[in-house]
Design a protein around this motif. Structure first.
Motif, PDB file in Angstrom:
ATOM      1  N   LEU A   1      56.960  40.489  72.334  1.00  0.00           N
ATOM      2  CA  LEU A   1      57.436  39.108  72.256  1.00  0.00           C
ATOM      3  C   LEU A   1      57.578  38.749  70.783  1.00  0.00           C
ATOM      4  O   LEU A   1      56.642  38.938  70.000  1.00  0.00           O
ATOM      5  N   VAL A   2      58.752  38.262  70.394  1.00  0.00           N
ATOM      6  CA  VAL A   2      59.014  37.975  68.986  1.00  0.00           C
ATOM      7  C   VAL A   2      59.595  36.579  68.820  1.00  0.00           C
ATOM      8  O   VAL A   2      60.151  35.999  69.759  1.00  0.00           O
ATOM      9  N   GLN A   3      59.463  36.076  67.611  1.00  0.00           N
ATOM     10  CA  GLN A   3      60.027  34.782  67.239  1.00  0.00           C
ATOM     11  C   GLN A   3      61.178  35.012  66.278  1.00  0.00           C
ATOM     12  O   GLN A   3      61.052  35.739  65.294  1.00  0.00           O
ATOM     13  N   LYS A   4      62.315  34.402  66.563  1.00  0.00           N
ATOM     14  CA  LYS A   4      63.461  34.488  65.668  1.00  0.00           C
ATOM     15  C   LYS A   4      63.289  33.479  64.538  1.00  0.00           C
ATOM     16  O   LYS A   4      63.087  32.285  64.773  1.00  0.00           O
ATOM     17  N   VAL A   5      63.386  33.978  63.305  1.00  0.00           N
ATOM     18  CA  VAL A   5      63.232  33.127  62.122  1.00  0.00           C
ATOM     19  C   VAL A   5      64.475  33.282  61.254  1.00  0.00           C
ATOM     20  O   VAL A   5      64.830  34.401  60.859  1.00  0.00           O
ATOM     21  N   GLN A   6      65.123  32.175  60.958  1.00  0.00           N
ATOM     22  CA  GLN A   6      66.311  32.190  60.100  1.00  0.00           C
ATOM     23  C   GLN A   6      65.851  32.053  58.656  1.00  0.00           C
ATOM     24  O   GLN A   6      65.532  30.966  58.182  1.00  0.00           O
TER      25      GLN A   6
ATOM     26  N   PHE B   1      62.035  35.623  71.966  1.00  0.00           N
ATOM     27  CA  PHE B   1      62.836  36.734  72.478  1.00  0.00           C
ATOM     28  C   PHE B   1      61.937  37.908  72.867  1.00  0.00           C
ATOM     29  O   PHE B   1      60.827  38.056  72.350  1.00  0.00           O
ATOM     30  N   ILE B   2      62.438  38.701  73.788  1.00  0.00           N
ATOM     31  CA  ILE B   2      61.800  39.967  74.134  1.00  0.00           C
ATOM     32  C   ILE B   2      62.517  41.060  73.345  1.00  0.00           C
ATOM     33  O   ILE B   2      63.724  41.244  73.493  1.00  0.00           O
TER      34      ILE B   2
ATOM     35  N   ASN C   1      66.211  37.050  76.304  1.00  0.00           N
ATOM     36  CA  ASN C   1      65.591  35.736  76.373  1.00  0.00           C
ATOM     37  C   ASN C   1      64.110  35.869  76.695  1.00  0.00           C
ATOM     38  O   ASN C   1      63.730  36.501  77.681  1.00  0.00           O
ATOM     39  N   GLY C   2      63.256  35.275  75.861  1.00  0.00           N
ATOM     40  CA  GLY C   2      61.814  35.406  76.050  1.00  0.00           C
ATOM     41  C   GLY C   2      61.137  34.158  76.564  1.00  0.00           C
ATOM     42  O   GLY C   2      59.904  34.070  76.524  1.00  0.00           O
TER      43      GLY C   2
END
Length: 398
Positions: free
Chosen positions: A275-280, A341-342, A319-320
């Motif tokens: 499980l990950v976090q999208k960081v811009q 996100f997965i 999609n997580g």
């Protein structure tokens, strides 16, 4: 000319100073001494260099630059293990010795192909022991990376010059599966090195590469050296220190044995899921930060020919949001649901049946070495699920 090798060792240790392996054990120190002795034997063996060369002073200078310890064979990110590290693998000493022996006995430099050359470190080493070395890498390296490598070569020119070996070097930015025949002539290879290369593909693709590329290039009686990950690479997926979903299967060994018990033909091909976090990070830069582990599962869609359902070692993101509760309560996530996100990464690790398929005994005479952590040699009776890496020495049959 082999003095150049040590500068690479030094360079690797500098750029990896934060890798977490500085606190090597006494056992590792012993292994390091063995590696150093192997290197010095290779460089200073009798009859290799012209008489009158000032070897004693050069040897002292080289010994001062030798590494403290080898790196362990495990992976902290599950993707890039092997990148720019094959040159400090003791298996590569065998490759260098082999090419050096060929160079001694041939009137022209032996042609050596280095697949998955990355920055060209191993390629330049193969050149410096007398080979006509071709580094083959599909990913284009940056100008800065290339300039650094050329600076290393330039720095060792004074030591290299007095030995006057005939090797040369060429870096080729080609897809290894689509080599132009006018450059890479059939039956032109006196040796080939595949350091941490074919496990980047599914088993079917690896078989195709050996059958359609290597068999075409390598002369009968000549040898291919190949290192691949085994299923015992316990840290695949970077599960160290991350929260784990309750009931998740996180051991590659466990996933392998479960798939094998179900009759899977290729149980070593499996997905890791995090499980990950999208960081811009900027307008153009996106980073995915790992929060927790969802698990490991066998790729049930692997075909009867070894073809996998996704490209190996390339992350795909799904999609997580269904794991939001796990993210917030267990992983401490405070961000937006849309940024969950997965991350799925397919690994094609090797067991003995896979090696037999890729290097079939009717075409290759194969010698294998099973290895554990810190390049420890394991007995031939060691179970496949406990092998961290394999060293494959395959000689093409006539």
């Amino acid at each position: 000319m082999k003095f150049f090798l040590v500068y690479f060792f030094l360079f690797f240790n500098i750029v990896n100073a934060s890798s977490g392996h500085e606190d090597a054990s006494e056992e590792v120190g012993v292994a390091s001494k063995a590696l150093q002795q192997g290197f010095m034997t290779l460089v200073f063996r009798d009859g290799r260099f012209p008489e009158g060369a000032s070897l004693a002073a050069s040897k002292r200078a080289i010994e001062e630059r030798l590494p403290v310890a080898p790196i362990p064979l495990n992976s902290w990110d599950g993707v890039s293990r092997g990148f720019c590290s094959a040159h400090i693998d003791p298996f590569f000493y065998a490759v260098l010795n082999h090419v050096s022996d060929l160079a001694d006995g041939m009137s022209t430099p032996p042609v050596v192909y280095d697949f998955g050359a990355a920055l060209g470190i191993t390629t330049e080493m193969l050149c410096l022991v007398g080979g006509h070395a071709h580094g083959i890498e599909s990913a284009r390296i940056t100008k800065i990376e290339r300039e650094k490598m050329l600076l290393l070569l330039k720095a060792y020119q004074p030591l290299i010059a007095e030995f006057k070996l005939k090797g040369n070097f060429k870096y080729n930015t080609y897809n290894a599966f689509e080599l132009p025949e006018e450059i890479f002539l059939p039956l032109s290879a006196d040796a080939a090195f595949l350091g941490n290369f074919i496990h980047m593909f599914d088993i079917c693709t690896a078989m195709g590469f050996v059958n359609n590329v290597l068999l075409k290039l390598v002369k009968p009686g000549r040898t291919v050296f190949c290192s691949v990950d085994g299923i015992g690479l316990a840290l695949s997926g970077n599960f160290v220190g991350l929260p784990v979903l309750e009931g998740a299967q996180v051991s590659p060994r466990e996933a392998y044995l479960y798939a094998k018990s179900k009759g899977a033909r290729f149980p070593s091909v499996m997905f890791t899921q995090r499980l990950v976090q999208k960081v811009q990070r900027s307008e153009t830069a996106v980073e995915y930060v790992a929060l927790g582990v969802i698990g490991i599962e066998h790729d049930e869609a692997v075909g009867s020919d070894g073809s996998a359902s996704a490209p190996c070692r390339r992350a795909t993101f799904l999609n997580g949001s269904t794991y939001e509760d796990f993210a917030r309560t267990t992983c401490g996530y405070t961000g937006l649901t849309k940024d969950l996100f997965i991350e799925k990464i397919l690994f094609s690790d090797f067991d003995y049946p896979c090696i037999q398929l890729v290097f079939p005994p009717e075409k290759w005479e194969v010698a294998l070495q099973r290895r554990g952590a810190f390049y420890e040699a394991l007995p031939d009776t060691m179970a496949d699920e406990d092998v961290i890496s394999w060293c494959i020495t395959a000689t093409k049959k006539s």
